[in-house]
Design a protein around this motif. Structure first.
Motif, PDB file in Angstrom:
ATOM      1  N   ALA A  92      20.256 -23.269  17.126  1.00 48.09           N
ATOM      2  CA  ALA A  92      20.166 -21.802  16.998  1.00 48.09           C
ATOM      3  C   ALA A  92      19.225 -21.435  15.856  1.00 48.09           C
ATOM      4  CB  ALA A  92      21.552 -21.220  16.759  1.00 48.09           C
ATOM      5  N   GLN A  93      19.320 -22.178  14.754  1.00 41.14           N
ATOM      6  CA  GLN A  93      18.446 -21.906  13.596  1.00 41.14           C
ATOM      7  C   GLN A  93      17.006 -22.239  13.960  1.00 41.14           C
ATOM      8  OE1 GLN A  93      19.477 -23.978   9.905  1.00 41.14           O
ATOM      9  NE2 GLN A  93      17.306 -24.119   9.400  1.00 41.14           N
ATOM     10  N   GLU A  94      16.794 -23.348  14.669  1.00 38.68           N
ATOM     11  CA  GLU A  94      15.428 -23.771  15.003  1.00 38.68           C
ATOM     12  C   GLU A  94      14.785 -22.783  15.958  1.00 38.68           C
ATOM     13  OE1 GLU A  94      13.482 -25.562  13.552  1.00 38.68           O
ATOM     14  OE2 GLU A  94      11.820 -25.496  15.005  1.00 38.68           O
ATOM     15  N   LEU A  95      15.546 -22.203  16.872  1.00 33.67           N
ATOM     16  CA  LEU A  95      14.979 -21.196  17.788  1.00 33.67           C
ATOM     17  C   LEU A  95      14.456 -20.021  16.961  1.00 33.67           C
ATOM     18  CD1 LEU A  95      14.394 -20.039  20.603  1.00 33.67           C
ATOM     19  CD2 LEU A  95      16.748 -19.142  20.632  1.00 33.67           C
ATOM     20  N   ARG A  96      15.222 -19.600  15.963  1.00 32.52           N
ATOM     21  CA  ARG A  96      14.785 -18.485  15.108  1.00 32.52           C
ATOM     22  C   ARG A  96      13.538 -18.864  14.315  1.00 32.52           C
ATOM     23  NH1 ARG A  96      20.276 -18.059  14.495  1.00 32.52           N
ATOM     24  NH2 ARG A  96      20.294 -19.177  12.497  1.00 32.52           N
ATOM     25  N   THR A  97      13.523 -20.078  13.793  1.00 27.64           N
ATOM     26  CA  THR A  97      12.348 -20.542  13.028  1.00 27.64           C
ATOM     27  C   THR A  97      11.108 -20.574  13.914  1.00 27.64           C
ATOM     28  OG1 THR A  97      13.773 -21.912  11.631  1.00 27.64           O
ATOM     29  CG2 THR A  97      11.426 -22.476  11.664  1.00 27.64           C
ATOM     30  N   ALA A  98      11.271 -21.134  15.131  1.00 28.00           N
ATOM     31  CA  ALA A  98      10.126 -21.261  16.054  1.00 28.00           C
ATOM     32  C   ALA A  98       9.598 -19.883  16.438  1.00 28.00           C
ATOM     33  CB  ALA A  98      10.543 -22.054  17.296  1.00 28.00           C
ATOM     34  N   LEU A  99      10.497 -18.933  16.706  1.00 31.43           N
ATOM     35  CA  LEU A  99      10.043 -17.574  17.059  1.00 31.43           C
ATOM     36  C   LEU A  99       9.353 -16.919  15.869  1.00 31.43           C
ATOM     37  CD1 LEU A  99      13.089 -16.389  19.193  1.00 31.43           C
ATOM     38  CD2 LEU A  99      10.793 -16.905  20.030  1.00 31.43           C
ATOM     39  N   GLY A 100       9.806 -17.274  14.653  1.00 31.64           N
ATOM     40  CA  GLY A 100       9.123 -16.770  13.461  1.00 31.64           C
ATOM     41  C   GLY A 100       7.684 -17.256  13.410  1.00 31.64           C
ATOM     42  N   GLU A 101       7.464 -18.483  13.843  1.00 32.59           N
ATOM     43  CA  GLU A 101       6.093 -19.023  13.876  1.00 32.59           C
ATOM     44  C   GLU A 101       5.271 -18.308  14.951  1.00 32.59           C
ATOM     45  OE1 GLU A 101       6.677 -20.932  10.654  1.00 32.59           O
ATOM     46  OE2 GLU A 101       4.769 -21.297  11.666  1.00 32.59           O
ATOM     47  N   VAL A 102       5.898 -18.003  16.090  1.00 29.31           N
ATOM     48  CA  VAL A 102       5.206 -17.254  17.162  1.00 29.31           C
ATOM     49  C   VAL A 102       4.753 -15.902  16.613  1.00 29.31           C
ATOM     50  CG1 VAL A 102       5.537 -16.088  19.394  1.00 29.31           C
ATOM     51  CG2 VAL A 102       6.394 -18.406  19.058  1.00 29.31           C
TER      52      VAL A 102
ATOM     53  N   GLU B  65       0.668  -1.943  12.127  1.00 29.44           N
ATOM     54  CA  GLU B  65       2.068  -2.358  11.916  1.00 29.44           C
ATOM     55  C   GLU B  65       2.931  -1.925  13.110  1.00 29.44           C
ATOM     56  OE1 GLU B  65      -0.062  -3.084   8.642  1.00 29.44           O
ATOM     57  OE2 GLU B  65       0.116  -1.053   9.509  1.00 29.44           O
ATOM     58  N   ASP B  66       2.642  -0.729  13.621  1.00 30.86           N
ATOM     59  CA  ASP B  66       3.426  -0.212  14.764  1.00 30.86           C
ATOM     60  C   ASP B  66       3.177  -1.086  15.996  1.00 30.86           C
ATOM     61  OD1 ASP B  66       5.115   1.661  16.022  1.00 30.86           O
ATOM     62  OD2 ASP B  66       3.380   2.796  16.772  1.00 30.86           O
ATOM     63  N   LEU B  67       1.906  -1.448  16.191  1.00 28.69           N
ATOM     64  CA  LEU B  67       1.549  -2.315  17.331  1.00 28.69           C
ATOM     65  C   LEU B  67       2.283  -3.652  17.197  1.00 28.69           C
ATOM     66  CD1 LEU B  67      -0.313  -2.897  19.799  1.00 28.69           C
ATOM     67  CD2 LEU B  67      -2.078  -3.590  18.150  1.00 28.69           C
ATOM     68  N   GLU B  68       2.211  -4.246  16.024  1.00 32.07           N
ATOM     69  CA  GLU B  68       2.858  -5.541  15.761  1.00 32.07           C
ATOM     70  C   GLU B  68       4.381  -5.425  15.954  1.00 32.07           C
ATOM     71  OE1 GLU B  68       3.194  -7.240  11.576  1.00 32.07           O
ATOM     72  OE2 GLU B  68       1.415  -8.280  12.344  1.00 32.07           O
ATOM     73  N   LYS B  69       4.934  -4.332  15.460  1.00 30.51           N
ATOM     74  CA  LYS B  69       6.390  -4.106  15.553  1.00 30.51           C
ATOM     75  C   LYS B  69       6.851  -4.128  17.012  1.00 30.51           C
ATOM     76  CE  LYS B  69       8.008   0.013  15.565  1.00 30.51           C
ATOM     77  NZ  LYS B  69       8.241   1.435  15.191  1.00 30.51           N
ATOM     78  N   HIS B  70       6.040  -3.541  17.909  1.00 28.65           N
ATOM     79  CA  HIS B  70       6.435  -3.493  19.322  1.00 28.65           C
ATOM     80  C   HIS B  70       6.311  -4.870  19.988  1.00 28.65           C
ATOM     81  CE1 HIS B  70       7.389   0.703  19.645  1.00 28.65           C
ATOM     82  NE2 HIS B  70       6.251   1.041  19.078  1.00 28.65           N
ATOM     83  N   PHE B  71       5.312  -5.663  19.558  1.00 30.35           N
ATOM     84  CA  PHE B  71       5.236  -7.038  20.074  1.00 30.35           C
ATOM     85  C   PHE B  71       6.493  -7.810  19.667  1.00 30.35           C
ATOM     86  CE2 PHE B  71       1.358  -8.383  22.219  1.00 30.35           C
ATOM     87  CZ  PHE B  71       0.531  -7.282  22.077  1.00 30.35           C
ATOM     88  N   PHE B  72       6.857  -7.688  18.401  1.00 27.90           N
ATOM     89  CA  PHE B  72       8.008  -8.441  17.887  1.00 27.90           C
ATOM     90  C   PHE B  72       9.316  -7.931  18.498  1.00 27.90           C
ATOM     91  CE2 PHE B  72       5.714  -9.516  13.611  1.00 27.90           C
ATOM     92  CZ  PHE B  72       4.754 -10.215  14.325  1.00 27.90           C
ATOM     93  N   ALA B  73       9.402  -6.606  18.682  1.00 28.54           N
ATOM     94  CA  ALA B  73      10.657  -6.034  19.228  1.00 28.54           C
ATOM     95  C   ALA B  73      10.876  -6.527  20.651  1.00 28.54           C
ATOM     96  CB  ALA B  73      10.581  -4.512  19.206  1.00 28.54           C
ATOM     97  N   PHE B  74       9.777  -6.669  21.410  1.00 25.18           N
ATOM     98  CA  PHE B  74       9.899  -7.169  22.786  1.00 25.18           C
ATOM     99  C   PHE B  74      10.461  -8.591  22.770  1.00 25.18           C
ATOM    100  CE2 PHE B  74       8.878  -7.055  27.295  1.00 25.18           C
ATOM    101  CZ  PHE B  74       8.798  -8.399  27.616  1.00 25.18           C
ATOM    102  N   ILE B  75       9.902  -9.433  21.885  1.00 24.62           N
ATOM    103  CA  ILE B  75      10.359 -10.838  21.787  1.00 24.62           C
ATOM    104  C   ILE B  75      11.827 -10.887  21.360  1.00 24.62           C
ATOM    105  CG2 ILE B  75      10.070 -12.981  20.491  1.00 24.62           C
ATOM    106  CD1 ILE B  75       7.047 -12.368  20.380  1.00 24.62           C
ATOM    107  N   ASP B  76      12.170 -10.081  20.355  1.00 20.80           N
ATOM    108  CA  ASP B  76      13.547 -10.106  19.839  1.00 20.80           C
ATOM    109  C   ASP B  76      14.567  -9.634  20.878  1.00 20.80           C
ATOM    110  OD1 ASP B  76      12.557  -9.033  16.491  1.00 20.80           O
ATOM    111  OD2 ASP B  76      12.629 -11.019  17.421  1.00 20.80           O
TER     112      ASP B  76
END
Ligand SMILES: NC(=O)NC1=NC(=O)NC1=O
Length: 168
Positions: free
Chosen positions: A139-149, A42-53
């Motif tokens: 703006a909503q679609e960018l968030r949706t697409a990043l959610g898929e990433v 979870e920590d590893l995943e969290k850092h991948f996502f935090a970088f993207i965000d």
């Protein structure tokens, strides 16, 4: 693979293993490497996502542009990354009928023209919603697409952490 093995990796090994968690964006793995020691998956995943965000919108859109089209020319030519090949074939995109492939190509083109990046969907969940998402505000679609990433990244990380290190 346990988290101790992950924490013991030098930069080259870490990027070799995790460099394609986010499609064709090994930079993210190289950045996350400096967050060791990681406590768990979870920590590893969290850092991948935090970088993207934390990226500016241009960087987030750049990540989406690194994704191959669903059932696009790369699938036809066999030039997808191993992960994408598995995901797209697994979602049945290899065996689309000509009309369905054409329909998806048209949706991809419309979507790309509207948003400036390819339609991205975690194919393993393959709830094909391109048509509906075409109508979303940018703006909503960018968030949706990043959610898929992120969904794609979670599945790839889970595969890697389950993998036997001898086979890596
Ligand atoms: N454009 C895409 O959504 N590409 C992909 N989704 C996946 O799950 N694998 C891909 O290659």
């Amino acid at each position: 693979m346990d988290i101790e093995k992950v924490n013991s990796m030098d930069l080259g090994e870490f990027v070799d293993v995790f460099g394609n968690v986010t499609e064709r964006c090994p930079l993210i793995a190289a950045a996350v490497w400096s967050q060791r020691p990681l406590s768990d998956l979870e920590d590893l995943e969290k850092h991948f996502f935090a970088f993207i965000d934390a990226l500016p919108q241009s960087g987030q859109e750049g990540i989406l542009r690194c994704h191959p089209y669903l059932a696009g020319s790369e699938l036809q030519r066999g030039t997808l990354t191993a992960e994408s090949q598995r995901e797209q074939s697994g979602a049945g995109l290899w065996s689309l009928g000509a009309d369905e492939r054409l329909r998806l190509a048209e949706l991809n083109a419309q979507y790309r023209a509207r948003f400036g990046f390819p339609f991205v969907l975690a194919a393993r969940f393959s709830n094909r919603t391109a048509a509906r998402r075409l109508l979303c505000p940018s703006a909503q679609e960018l968030r949706t697409a990043l959610g898929e990433v992120k969904k794609i990244g979670s599945l790839r990380l889970a595969d890697l952490l389950r993998a036997d290190p001898a086979k890596l």
